[in-house]
Write a protein that holds these residues in place. Structure first.
Motif, short mmCIF file in Angstrom:
data_model
loop_
_atom_site.label_atom_id
_atom_site.label_comp_id
_atom_site.label_asym_id
_atom_site.label_seq_id
_atom_site.Cartn_x
_atom_site.Cartn_y
_atom_site.Cartn_z
N LYS A 1 40.70 4.37 29.01
CA LYS A 1 41.89 3.55 28.29
C LYS A 1 41.05 2.26 27.85
CE LYS A 1 45.21 4.51 31.58
NZ LYS A 1 46.39 4.11 32.49
N ILE A 2 40.26 1.51 28.35
CA ILE A 2 39.59 0.29 27.84
C ILE A 2 38.78 0.39 26.72
CG2 ILE A 2 37.66 -1.32 28.24
CD1 ILE A 2 38.52 -1.03 31.34
N THR A 3 38.11 1.57 26.27
CA THR A 3 37.31 1.88 25.24
C THR A 3 38.08 2.55 24.05
OG1 THR A 3 36.14 4.05 25.73
CG2 THR A 3 34.95 1.94 26.51
N GLN A 4 39.05 3.21 24.59
CA GLN A 4 39.96 3.93 23.70
C GLN A 4 39.02 5.17 22.72
OE1 GLN A 4 42.17 1.00 20.88
NE2 GLN A 4 43.21 0.03 22.67
N GLN A 5 38.02 5.37 23.50
CA GLN A 5 37.09 6.35 23.00
C GLN A 5 37.32 7.65 23.96
OE1 GLN A 5 35.31 6.20 20.05
NE2 GLN A 5 36.19 4.30 19.66
N PRO B 1 35.61 10.72 26.02
CA PRO B 1 34.42 10.87 26.77
C PRO B 1 33.29 11.94 26.04
CG PRO B 1 36.12 11.99 28.19
CD PRO B 1 36.73 11.26 27.05
N VAL B 2 32.13 11.59 26.24
CA VAL B 2 31.29 12.60 25.55
C VAL B 2 30.16 12.67 26.55
CG1 VAL B 2 29.47 12.93 23.72
CG2 VAL B 2 31.80 11.88 23.20
N MET B 3 29.56 13.82 26.88
CA MET B 3 28.28 13.95 27.47
C MET B 3 27.11 13.73 26.92
SD MET B 3 29.21 15.00 30.75
CE MET B 3 27.52 15.37 31.34
N TRP B 4 26.28 12.72 27.32
CA TRP B 4 25.06 12.35 26.90
C TRP B 4 23.81 12.95 27.84
CZ3 TRP B 4 24.28 8.65 22.60
CH2 TRP B 4 25.52 8.17 22.22
N GLY B 5 23.40 13.82 27.41
CA GLY B 5 22.44 14.70 28.32
C GLY B 5 23.18 15.55 29.35
N ASP B 6 22.55 15.67 30.60
CA ASP B 6 22.92 16.47 31.65
C ASP B 6 23.90 15.55 32.53
OD1 ASP B 6 21.76 18.53 30.77
OD2 ASP B 6 19.77 18.17 31.82
N ALA B 7 23.80 14.34 32.57
CA ALA B 7 24.50 13.52 33.73
C ALA B 7 25.09 12.28 33.28
CB ALA B 7 23.67 13.24 35.06
N ILE B 8 25.29 11.88 32.08
CA ILE B 8 25.73 10.89 31.67
C ILE B 8 27.06 10.80 30.72
CG2 ILE B 8 25.48 8.53 30.31
CD1 ILE B 8 22.27 8.82 30.84
N ILE B 9 28.02 10.27 31.33
CA ILE B 9 29.41 10.50 30.57
C ILE B 9 29.41 9.19 29.74
CG2 ILE B 9 31.75 10.74 30.62
CD1 ILE B 9 31.12 12.07 33.50
N GLY B 10 29.66 9.11 28.52
CA GLY B 10 29.74 7.91 27.66
C GLY B 10 30.84 7.81 26.65
N PHE B 11 31.21 6.77 26.31
CA PHE B 11 32.45 6.34 25.47
C PHE B 11 31.83 5.39 24.19
CE2 PHE B 11 33.56 6.99 29.96
CZ PHE B 11 34.81 7.77 29.69
N GLY B 12 32.25 5.94 23.20
CA GLY B 12 31.68 5.18 21.98
C GLY B 12 30.23 5.16 21.76
N SER B 13 29.52 4.67 20.72
CA SER B 13 28.32 4.81 20.29
C SER B 13 27.81 3.79 19.54
CB SER B 13 28.09 6.21 19.32
OG SER B 13 26.84 6.21 19.04
N THR B 14 26.65 3.13 19.89
CA THR B 14 26.06 2.13 19.17
C THR B 14 24.55 2.39 19.03
OG1 THR B 14 25.84 -0.40 19.19
CG2 THR B 14 25.46 0.70 21.51
N ALA B 15 23.85 1.72 18.07
CA ALA B 15 22.31 1.87 18.06
C ALA B 15 21.59 0.62 18.76
CB ALA B 15 22.07 1.63 16.39
N ILE B 16 20.91 1.34 19.34
CA ILE B 16 19.84 0.25 20.40
C ILE B 16 18.61 0.38 19.49
CG2 ILE B 16 18.71 0.09 22.51
CD1 ILE B 16 20.86 1.41 24.02
N VAL B 17 18.31 -1.27 19.58
CA VAL B 17 16.94 -1.38 18.56
C VAL B 17 15.91 -1.59 19.56
CG1 VAL B 17 15.83 -2.44 16.77
CG2 VAL B 17 18.24 -1.69 16.71
N TYR B 18 14.50 -1.06 19.69
CA TYR B 18 13.62 -1.43 20.71
C TYR B 18 12.83 -2.39 19.95
CZ TYR B 18 14.92 2.43 23.45
OH TYR B 18 15.79 3.54 24.26
#
Length: 64
Positions: free
Chosen positions: A1-5, A7-24
């Motif tokens: 509800k909070i992200t309004q996105q 859910p998407v599986m990221w790998g085998d064990a992470i459930i994520g909402f939305g997407s952003t670029a992380i810069v190392y």
């Protein structure tokens, strides 16, 4: 509800909402969920990709 996105599986064990670029530090980039969790055997891991954690000190203290 909070992200309004949805859910998407990221790998085998992470459930994520939305997407952003992380810069190392070396300049490489990777897509990562804005908010995610992973229900692990011992604990649930919460991933937050937010700038300015200091605004949420009270909430973060309660999360541990």
């Amino acid at each position: 509800k909070i992200t309004q996105q949805k859910p998407v599986m990221w790998g085998d064990a992470i459930i994520g909402f939305g997407s952003t670029a992380i810069v190392y530090a070396n300049g490489s980039e990777m897509d990562w969920p804005v908010v995610a969790f992973s229900p692990r055997k011992a604990n649930t891991v919460l991933y937050l990709s937010l700038d300015g954690y200091e605004k949420f000190d009270d909430i973060m203290a309660r999360l541990g």
